[in-house]
Motif scaffolding. Structure first.
Motif: not given
Ligand SMILES: Cc1cc2nc3c(=O)[nH]c(=O)nc-3n(C[C@H](O)[C@H](O)[C@H](O)COP(=O)(O)OP(=O)(O)OC[C@H]3O[C@@H](n4cnc5c(N)ncnc54)[C@H](O)[C@@H]3O)c2cc1C
Ligand SMILES: Nc1ncnc2c1ncn2[C@@H]1O[C@H](COP(=O)(O)O)[C@@H](O)[C@H]1O
Lengths: 246, 317
Positions: A11, A13-15, A17, A26, A37-38, A41, A117, A119-122, A182, B128, B131-132, B134, B245, B264-265
């Motif tokens: 999602p 980054t501003t989505a 949650i 989700y 992003p990883y 970019w 990683e 950014i949702d599952h981390n 990027q 755990r 969502f970073s 969140k 994030q 937010i990030q």
């Protein structure tokens, strides 16, 4: 050089949650999806830079349903040569790694660039698991990567500093900030992406080892206690005597 | 049956991360009536290892550097000889090189980034971050052997009795494939992910030349320094200070944010801090909504006052 870039859809980054089905899934309703992003970019852009400098091909692979194809096209627009989608919805990192390993094992990829990683599952898991399944070395958090002949040199973030490591190809790398800048896809890239190959392959039979059973949102904060600017020093006092954190 | 704890014992002192992993292992062992075996590598003297809070410490002297494949073989071999049911790692850069590999090798389920002890009332579940930061998720491991990688600052460190029996590992780990050419030490000392107090600053500081005050406050508070993403992008600060994030996610006891708007990030990586204090000249800055303490004012006027107050506090304690 044959480079593979595993790409995940996440999602924006501003989505918002939020969760559905009794907090077991989700709620992606109305959410804008992006390339992790990883992966975009750093992993993808570095892969393209290496290809541009030394020749070769860049293939992306994504484990996911048909709904991830728009996101995959974005990676093609940025410059990947071809994309593969493995058609299944994974339940955990190990399933993703098993699927990618089953696809990649006899393809002769010399470099596999993952994100450090999602950014949702981390988890920061898929790259290392994939490396184990393919019997390759893995470096988890790499901020600079060079390849010369059959040797990769990587700057790895480690506890207390940066380690410069050397490793013979093939290798799996977790790509992090610093590795590349990027790139914004241009019109030509977007047009070309429409006709680049995106092949869909059936999923392998894999084992499940873990699953998410419930999501929670963190408790909301109490109102913020304001301290007048003239008495700013009081903040230190409060952090010491009231919050007891310093 | 035992609980294995993989730890890094290199360096002068035993790292806080290692003590946390051992404390976590102790708790898991206590609830299942088993013992704790620590697994480590490198040159740490036997006295240092014997003082660890474990029943047994197994050390691989042959492994000198972080080669994920060698270390995975090591932990897998010990897991087998000790009939380990639960294997604990830190979710740090060393843990990330070994834990998922081991999980894949043993076909064991892994929870990466655990923030609670396992809940075994129904199945084996661990909470755990997702969502970073969140949100959080309860993950159930469905395999007999469980791998858990814990987040920094997730468990209180307790001094144990020590007195571990130290054994040297004699099995074959194969040749290392990764060669370390050089190690460049980072400046300040306290690694950001492990820090209990963090002083962080953003674009409101105007330029890198103004970070002296931020560093001074951090020094007085024994804190690590951090920054927002644009600050790292503009190379005002090193990239490993970038939190959020798409940077490092941290969960210190105290996070002090100066001249950071609270996008937010950015919040995603820091909102699990126990207490957040925000200094911003704009009363409408979104960060105040996520803060416990706030000061509306100019950082260039506030920071000297904070430094002075911190010095005073240090003089008193
Ligand atoms: C995909 C994506 C990922 C991102 N990931 C991250 C991330 O991981 N981490 C991150 O930090 N950002 C991230 N960002 C960027 C984020 O959206 C913000 O742009 C960024 O956090 C803003 O940084 P800042 O607060 O330092 O700067 P600004 O937004 O410019 O805020 C500066 C603040 O300082 C205040 N100020 C100015 N002068 C003073 C003064 N003299 N005294 C006191 N206060 C003052 C202002 O009122 C303002 O609130 C990401 C963005 C995107 C799109
Ligand atoms: N579903 C997926 N498909 C392809 N690659 C993935 C997928 N999930 C994760 N990855 C890759 O693995 C990396 C680490 O993911 P994670 O272990 O979820 O943090 C990501 O940055 C991607 O490069």
């Amino acid at each position: 050089m044959k480079i593979l870039v595993p790409i995940s859809q996440v999602p924006d980054t501003t989505a918002r949650i939020a969760f559905k089905d009794n907090n077991t899934a989700y709620d992606g309703n109305g959410v804008t999806w992006i390339v992790n992003p990883y992966d975009e970019w750093y992993a993808l852009v570095r892969a393209l830079e290496l290809k541009e400098a030394q020749g070769g091909t860049v293939t992306t692979v994504t484990v996911g349903g048909a709904d991830v194809e728009a996101t995959i096209r974005k990676a093609l627009a940025i410059g990947a040569d071809e994309a593969v989608r493995i058609d299944t919805r994974p339940n955990d990192a190990f399933e993703v790694a098993e699927q990618i390993a089953a696809y990649a094992k006899d393809k002769g990829f010399e470099l596999i660039l993952c994100g450090k990683e999602t950014i949702d599952h981390n988890g920061g898991q898929v790259g290392a698991m994939l490396a184990e399944l393919l019997d390759m070395p893995y470096l988890p958090v790499v901020s600079k990567l060079d390849v010369s002949g059959s040797t990769a040199t990587a700057e790895c973030d480690v506890r207390g500093g940066v380690e410069v490591a050397e490793v013979a190809l093939p290798v799996v790398i977790g790509c992090a900030k610093g590795m590349a800048e990027q790139r914004i896809p241009n019109m030509r890239g977007i047009m070309a992406a429409r006709t680049k190959p995106l092949s869909v392959i059936p999923a392998a039979t894999v084992m499940s080892t873990a699953r998410t059973v419930a999501f929670e949102l963190p408790p909301t904060k109490q109102a913020c206690k304001m301290i007048p600017a003239e008495e700013a020093g009081k903040l230190i006092e409060l952090l010491h005597t009231e919050a007891k954190v310093i | 049956m035992s609980v294995l704890v993989f730890i890094d014992t290199r360096g002068e002192k035993v790292a806080k991360a290692a003590l946390e992993a051992l404390a976590y292992g102790r708790k898991v062992a206590a609830s299942s009536g088993s013992t704790v075996t620590a697994v480590t590598f490198g040159d740490a003297p036997a006295e240092k290892l014997g003082a660890l809070d474990a029943n047994k410490v197994i050390v691989a002297r042959a492994a000198k550097t972080v080669d994920g494949q060698q270390l995975t073989k090591l932990v897998a071999a010990v897991a087998q000889s000790e009939s380990a049911q639960v294997i604990i790692f830190n979710q740090d850069n060393l843990g990330k090189a070994v834990a998922p590999r081991l999980a894949a090798r043993l076909k064991a389920g892994q929870v990466a980034g655990a923030i609670t002890l396992p809940d075994t009332t129904s199945g084996f579940r661990v909470k755990r971050n997702v969502f970073s930061g969140k949100a959080q998720a309860w993950v159930e491991i469905t395999t007999p052997v469980k791998v858990i990688s814990i987040m920094p600052n997730s468990i209180a460190v307790e001094a144990g009795p020590g007195g571990a029996a130290v054994e040297e590992f004699s099995g074959d780990l194969g040749a290392a494939r990764i060669t370390v050419k050089e190690m460049r030490k980072a400046g300040s000392g306290i690694p950001l992910p492990e820090a209990e107090i963090v002083v962080s600053a953003g674009r409101g500081m105007k330029g890198p030349e103004n970070w002296g005050m931020v560093e001074e406050l951090a020094k007085e508070l024994h804190a690590a320094t951090a920054c927002s993403r644009p600050v790292a992008d503009m190379h005002w600060r090193p990239h490993n200070e970038h939190v959020g994030q798409t940077g490092i996610a941290i969960r210190p006891n105290c996070y002090i944010a100066i001249g950071i708007s609270g996008a937010i990030q950015h919040l995603a990586g820091v909102n699990q801090s126990k207490v957040i204090a925000v200094i911003n000249k704009d009363p409408e800055a979104p960060f105040f909504k996520a803060a416990d303490y706030g000061i509306v004012g100019d950082a260039f006027e506030i920071l000297p006052k904070l430094i002075e107050a911190a010095k005073k506090l240090n003089a008193e304690r």
